[in-house]
Design a protein around this motif. Structure first.
Motif, PDB file in Angstrom:
ATOM      1  N   LYS A 295      25.709 108.924  57.688  1.00  0.00           N
ATOM      2  CA  LYS A 295      24.981 110.165  57.967  1.00  0.00           C
ATOM      3  C   LYS A 295      23.715 109.840  58.760  1.00  0.00           C
ATOM      4  CE  LYS A 295      26.621 112.797  53.965  1.00  0.00           C
ATOM      5  NZ  LYS A 295      26.221 113.562  52.764  1.00  0.00           N
ATOM      6  N   PRO A 296      23.865 109.473  60.031  1.00  0.00           N
ATOM      7  CA  PRO A 296      22.692 109.087  60.819  1.00  0.00           C
ATOM      8  C   PRO A 296      21.869 110.290  61.248  1.00  0.00           C
ATOM      9  CG  PRO A 296      24.663 109.023  62.180  1.00  0.00           C
ATOM     10  CD  PRO A 296      25.126 109.353  60.786  1.00  0.00           C
ATOM     11  N   GLN A 297      20.634 110.012  61.651  1.00  0.00           N
ATOM     12  CA  GLN A 297      19.770 111.030  62.238  1.00  0.00           C
ATOM     13  C   GLN A 297      20.161 111.240  63.705  1.00  0.00           C
ATOM     14  OE1 GLN A 297      17.719 112.794  60.546  1.00  0.00           O
ATOM     15  NE2 GLN A 297      17.560 111.625  58.659  1.00  0.00           N
ATOM     16  N   GLN A 298      19.757 112.384  64.270  1.00  0.00           N
ATOM     17  CA  GLN A 298      20.165 112.750  65.624  1.00  0.00           C
ATOM     18  C   GLN A 298      18.949 112.904  66.545  1.00  0.00           C
ATOM     19  OE1 GLN A 298      23.486 113.273  66.399  1.00  0.00           O
ATOM     20  NE2 GLN A 298      24.175 112.910  64.301  1.00  0.00           N
ATOM     21  N   ILE A 299      19.107 112.509  67.796  1.00  0.00           N
ATOM     22  CA  ILE A 299      18.136 112.788  68.855  1.00  0.00           C
ATOM     23  C   ILE A 299      18.913 113.388  70.022  1.00  0.00           C
ATOM     24  CG2 ILE A 299      16.449 111.865  70.479  1.00  0.00           C
ATOM     25  CD1 ILE A 299      15.875 109.627  68.541  1.00  0.00           C
ATOM     26  N   ALA A 300      18.586 114.610  70.391  1.00  0.00           N
ATOM     27  CA  ALA A 300      19.250 115.259  71.527  1.00  0.00           C
ATOM     28  C   ALA A 300      18.630 114.754  72.830  1.00  0.00           C
ATOM     29  CB  ALA A 300      19.119 116.772  71.428  1.00  0.00           C
ATOM     30  N   ILE A 301      19.457 114.486  73.819  1.00  0.00           N
ATOM     31  CA  ILE A 301      19.003 113.980  75.113  1.00  0.00           C
ATOM     32  C   ILE A 301      19.263 115.055  76.167  1.00  0.00           C
ATOM     33  CG2 ILE A 301      19.176 112.158  76.817  1.00  0.00           C
ATOM     34  CD1 ILE A 301      18.120 111.230  74.126  1.00  0.00           C
ATOM     35  N   ARG A 302      18.230 115.376  76.931  1.00  0.00           N
ATOM     36  CA  ARG A 302      18.329 116.399  77.980  1.00  0.00           C
ATOM     37  C   ARG A 302      17.893 115.797  79.313  1.00  0.00           C
ATOM     38  NH1 ARG A 302      20.663 118.199  74.336  1.00  0.00           N
ATOM     39  NH2 ARG A 302      20.197 120.049  73.094  1.00  0.00           N
ATOM     40  N   ARG A 303      18.368 116.390  80.387  1.00  0.00           N
ATOM     41  CA  ARG A 303      17.903 115.999  81.710  1.00  0.00           C
ATOM     42  C   ARG A 303      16.549 116.643  81.985  1.00  0.00           C
ATOM     43  NH1 ARG A 303      21.305 113.308  84.631  1.00  0.00           N
ATOM     44  NH2 ARG A 303      20.058 113.657  86.502  1.00  0.00           N
ATOM     45  N   PRO A 304      15.663 115.976  82.707  1.00  0.00           N
ATOM     46  CA  PRO A 304      14.361 116.561  83.001  1.00  0.00           C
ATOM     47  C   PRO A 304      14.500 117.830  83.832  1.00  0.00           C
ATOM     48  CG  PRO A 304      14.372 114.213  83.485  1.00  0.00           C
ATOM     49  CD  PRO A 304      15.792 114.611  83.220  1.00  0.00           C
ATOM     50  N   PRO A 305      13.533 118.764  83.712  1.00  0.00           N
ATOM     51  CA  PRO A 305      13.574 119.969  84.554  1.00  0.00           C
ATOM     52  C   PRO A 305      13.598 119.595  86.029  1.00  0.00           C
ATOM     53  CG  PRO A 305      11.920 120.182  82.845  1.00  0.00           C
ATOM     54  CD  PRO A 305      12.394 118.762  82.794  1.00  0.00           C
ATOM     55  N   ARG A 306      14.413 120.332  86.787  1.00  0.00           N
ATOM     56  CA  ARG A 306      14.549 120.140  88.240  1.00  0.00           C
ATOM     57  C   ARG A 306      15.150 118.794  88.613  1.00  0.00           C
ATOM     58  NH1 ARG A 306      11.935 124.053  91.036  1.00  0.00           N
ATOM     59  NH2 ARG A 306      10.421 125.321  89.880  1.00  0.00           N
ATOM     60  N   THR A 350      13.976 123.881  97.183  1.00  0.00           N
ATOM     61  CA  THR A 350      13.652 125.292  97.380  1.00  0.00           C
ATOM     62  C   THR A 350      13.972 125.709  98.805  1.00  0.00           C
ATOM     63  OG1 THR A 350      11.911 125.140  95.710  1.00  0.00           O
ATOM     64  CG2 THR A 350      11.819 127.011  97.228  1.00  0.00           C
ATOM     65  N   VAL A 351      13.616 124.850  99.777  1.00  0.00           N
ATOM     66  CA  VAL A 351      14.122 125.042 101.141  1.00  0.00           C
ATOM     67  C   VAL A 351      15.542 124.488 101.142  1.00  0.00           C
ATOM     68  CG1 VAL A 351      13.806 124.520 103.573  1.00  0.00           C
ATOM     69  CG2 VAL A 351      11.807 124.846 102.110  1.00  0.00           C
ATOM     70  N   HIS A 352      16.501 125.376 100.929  1.00  0.00           N
ATOM     71  CA  HIS A 352      17.872 124.928 100.699  1.00  0.00           C
ATOM     72  C   HIS A 352      18.517 124.363 101.960  1.00  0.00           C
ATOM     73  CE1 HIS A 352      21.888 124.805  99.002  1.00  0.00           C
ATOM     74  NE2 HIS A 352      22.329 125.520 100.022  1.00  0.00           N
ATOM     75  N   ALA A 353      18.253 124.987 103.116  1.00  0.00           N
ATOM     76  CA  ALA A 353      18.905 124.550 104.344  1.00  0.00           C
ATOM     77  C   ALA A 353      18.043 124.892 105.542  1.00  0.00           C
ATOM     78  CB  ALA A 353      20.288 125.186 104.486  1.00  0.00           C
ATOM     79  N   VAL A 354      18.212 124.112 106.607  1.00  0.00           N
ATOM     80  CA  VAL A 354      17.536 124.339 107.888  1.00  0.00           C
ATOM     81  C   VAL A 354      18.619 124.387 108.962  1.00  0.00           C
ATOM     82  CG1 VAL A 354      15.881 123.458 109.533  1.00  0.00           C
ATOM     83  CG2 VAL A 354      15.464 123.144 107.086  1.00  0.00           C
ATOM     84  N   ARG A 392      15.961 128.988  98.722  1.00  0.00           N
ATOM     85  CA  ARG A 392      16.760 129.237  97.530  1.00  0.00           C
ATOM     86  C   ARG A 392      15.811 129.588  96.374  1.00  0.00           C
ATOM     87  NH1 ARG A 392      21.899 127.522  95.914  1.00  0.00           N
ATOM     88  NH2 ARG A 392      22.380 127.630  98.140  1.00  0.00           N
ATOM     89  N   LEU A 393      15.745 130.897  96.047  1.00  0.00           N
ATOM     90  CA  LEU A 393      14.883 131.355  94.968  1.00  0.00           C
ATOM     91  C   LEU A 393      15.544 131.194  93.610  1.00  0.00           C
ATOM     92  CD1 LEU A 393      13.600 134.644  96.658  1.00  0.00           C
ATOM     93  CD2 LEU A 393      12.669 132.329  96.834  1.00  0.00           C
ATOM     94  N   HIS A 394      16.868 131.165  93.624  1.00  0.00           N
ATOM     95  CA  HIS A 394      17.663 131.058  92.402  1.00  0.00           C
ATOM     96  C   HIS A 394      19.020 130.530  92.849  1.00  0.00           C
ATOM     97  CE1 HIS A 394      20.289 132.528  89.108  1.00  0.00           C
ATOM     98  NE2 HIS A 394      19.227 132.337  88.353  1.00  0.00           N
ATOM     99  N   PRO A 395      19.783 129.861  91.963  1.00  0.00           N
ATOM    100  CA  PRO A 395      21.109 129.404  92.406  1.00  0.00           C
ATOM    101  C   PRO A 395      21.980 130.500  92.999  1.00  0.00           C
ATOM    102  CG  PRO A 395      20.550 128.380  90.314  1.00  0.00           C
ATOM    103  CD  PRO A 395      19.455 129.359  90.617  1.00  0.00           C
ATOM    104  N   SER A 396      21.688 131.774  92.681  1.00  0.00           N
ATOM    105  CA  SER A 396      22.497 132.881  93.210  1.00  0.00           C
ATOM    106  C   SER A 396      21.693 133.840  94.070  1.00  0.00           C
ATOM    107  CB  SER A 396      23.142 133.659  92.046  1.00  0.00           C
ATOM    108  OG  SER A 396      24.014 132.832  91.317  1.00  0.00           O
ATOM    109  N   LEU A 397      20.519 133.404  94.540  1.00  0.00           N
ATOM    110  CA  LEU A 397      19.683 134.290  95.351  1.00  0.00           C
ATOM    111  C   LEU A 397      18.941 133.467  96.401  1.00  0.00           C
ATOM    112  CD1 LEU A 397      18.652 137.210  95.733  1.00  0.00           C
ATOM    113  CD2 LEU A 397      16.733 136.609  94.244  1.00  0.00           C
ATOM    114  N   ALA A 398      19.107 133.865  97.671  1.00  0.00           N
ATOM    115  CA  ALA A 398      18.459 133.130  98.760  1.00  0.00           C
ATOM    116  C   ALA A 398      17.961 134.103  99.822  1.00  0.00           C
ATOM    117  CB  ALA A 398      19.427 132.130  99.382  1.00  0.00           C
TER     118      ALA A 398
END
Length: 517
Positions: A295-306, A350-354, A392-398
């Motif tokens: 019954k070990p203890q848990q540590i959740a691992i997440r990717r850093p923001p952005r 944020t500047v998705h494409a040129v 790119r303001l949002h993954p679904s809005l540009a």
């Protein structure tokens, strides 16, 4: 002492040797928790074992076994620890937490021979009957009585042995035990104010560790002794979530009862890790500080923001297109042709494409009320270069911003185009755009694109415009279909129908090709 000797003679298997471990490795020296208190002495040979724990994939049970690594020799024996010497090859393989045990286990002593008529009278201990020995049940009861009487006062200890004799009146050890009871009864009794030696105090331990960690940050585990004696050593066992085995790291001792360890680099792997911490007290016993192997203890691992994975494919695109548009049934007085070539590079920020490129616009326009009068149309032209960025303001809005500059028949001029995309750039999306070009006209469009059939991207578009001379409004209905030829080449074709009014309409056609990598 008499009863202890009795037990050693009669029941050699009363107490199994406690497990001992490698606690520290410093250069060419290693230390184990066997000392003079455990009868360890210089020159004694010890065997070292590697303990393996794994969870059975079918039953889910934890299977534990150990494997011989080799033998070492005690160089120096302290009260609780011993310094050992090992061959270089074995020393390189040693790890903190490996089990050790003496090579030559203690052998049971032979029971004493019965007294002869001419021999002197023996003590009650030496005159114990030498039968086949007690049964397993009696040995268990004797071991329980021994452990219960260890820390009691003489009178209470005598009661324990009296209870044993009441349960086992036919015991071969009854004579020596009765002699021991007599000695205990005759011993001076403790006064009410006399202080008994305090038993060992179990330390109160606290482990600190993060509940959530990021993939690029170190994971630190710390152990603090809040009360009681400070542990001699501490170990952290950890594994990636889903891994069958734990890895062990030795925690470094710090002042004031603290232990700390930083897990090895690369241990913070999504989705998380499991761990448990153990400590070794002054007597060499292992204490569970937090969690267990089951019954070990848990540590959740997440990717850093952005923190997005870098995409190396589909960053660049070259597109070439040409379109012919007629508003008056191929009479040649309300028509234009548009050629464009551009290069696009996706930045994935944020500047998705040129996008940069050039174009050539050529047309002939006539006011609607003069289309049937045979009045010659006015020629227009615009050769230009342009640049566009996609935010790119949002993954679904540009938001798309495009500016152009070039030469018309009237001289230098410029244009501007703004767009809003809802949805994926390469999947299903809705694109709203508006544009204006001096001397040419204005344009507003609404386009729906989809990729429901793999390898066949399609779109439908409605355009309202007063091109090519900026006079009368017309409406265009456009359908475009593409085909993926290779992973890096697409071709497109489009057909359109446009009209100024019910009497003035026409067809349009276009072709294009796209290279992407």
């Amino acid at each position: 002492m008499r009863l202890l000797l009795l037990l050693l003679l009669a029941v050699p298997a009363l107490a199994a040797a406690r497990p001992a471990y490698v606690l520290r490795i410093e250069g060419g020296d290693a230390f184990v928790d066997l000392g003079r208190a455990d009868a360890a002495e210089p020159g004694e040979r010890l065997r070292v074992y590697r303990v393996i724990e794994a969870r059975h994939p079918t039953t889910g049970k934890v299977v534990r076994d150990r494997f011989l690594l080799g033998e070492v020799e005690v160089l120096e024996a302290g009260e609780s620890l011993s310094r050992i010497a090992a061959p270089d090859e074995l020393l390189a393989r040693l790890e903190v937490g490996d089990e050790v045990e003496p090579v030559n286990a203690p052998t049971p002593r032979e029971p004493p021979t019965p007294p002869t008529p001419g021999s002197p009278r023996q003590s009650p201990v030496a005159s114990a009957p030498s039968s086949g020995g007690p049964s397993d049940a009696e040995r268990t009861a004797l071991r329980t009585a021994w452990n219960a009487a260890l820390k009691l006062a003489p009178a209470e200890r005598a009661k324990v042995w009296e209870q044993f004799l009441a349960a086992w009146p036919q015991s071969d050890l009854s004579g020596p035990i009765r002699g021991e009871i007599s000695l205990l009864r005759a011993a001076p009794q403790e006064t009410a104010t006399a202080k008994r030696p305090a038993g060992p105090v179990t330390p109160v331990l606290k482990v600190s560790a993060p509940k959530v960690a990021l993939t690029d940050e170190p994971i630190v585990l710390s152990l603090t002794s809040l009360a009681g004696p400070t542990p001699r050593a501490a170990m952290a066992h950890w594994r990636e979530r889903g891994s069958p085995t734990f890895r062990t790291v030795h925690m470094s001792a710090e002042p004031t009862g603290h232990f700390r360890v930083t897990l090895p680099e690369g241990s913070a792997v999504e989705p998380g890790l499991e761990y448990y911490v153990e400590a070794v007290d002054a007597q060499g016993a292992t204490l569970a500080a937090t969690g267990t192997a089951t019954k070990p203890q848990q540590i959740a691992i997440r990717r850093p923001p952005r923190d997005e994975r870098i995409e190396y494919r589909d960053r660049s695109r070259v597109r070439i297109s040409d379109e012919y548009v007629d508003f008056n049934r191929f009479k040649g007085n309300d028509v234009y042709n548009l050629f464009e070539a551009d290069f696009l590079y996706r930045v994935y920020t944020t500047v998705h494409a040129v996008r940069v490129g050039f174009g050539n616009y050529r047309g002939i326009g006539t006011p609607r009320d003069q289309l049937d009068a045979g009045v010659p149309g006015r020629k227009v032209g615009y050769s230009y270069g342009f640049g566009e960025i996609e935010l790119r303001l949002h993954p679904s809005l540009a938001v798309l911003l495009k500016g152009s500059a070039g030469v018309t028949r009237e001289g230098l001029t410029s244009g501007f185009d703004v767009g809003l995309r809802i949805g994926s750039e390469t999947g299903t999306s809705l694109l709203i755009r508006g544009a204006t070009i001096a001397d040419i006209g204005q344009r507003g469009s609404l386009a729906l694109a989809w990729d429901a059939v793999k390898g066949w991207p399609m779109s439908a578009e409605v355009v309202v415009t007063n091109e090519p001379i900026g006079e009368d409004l017309g409406v265009r209905l456009i359908y475009t279909v593409g085909r993926t030829v290779t992973p890096w080449l697409d071709v497109t074709g489009r057909v359109s129908y446009q009209l100024r009014d019910i009497n003035h309409s026409g067809l349009g056609f276009g072709l294009g090709t796209t290279f992407h990598w």
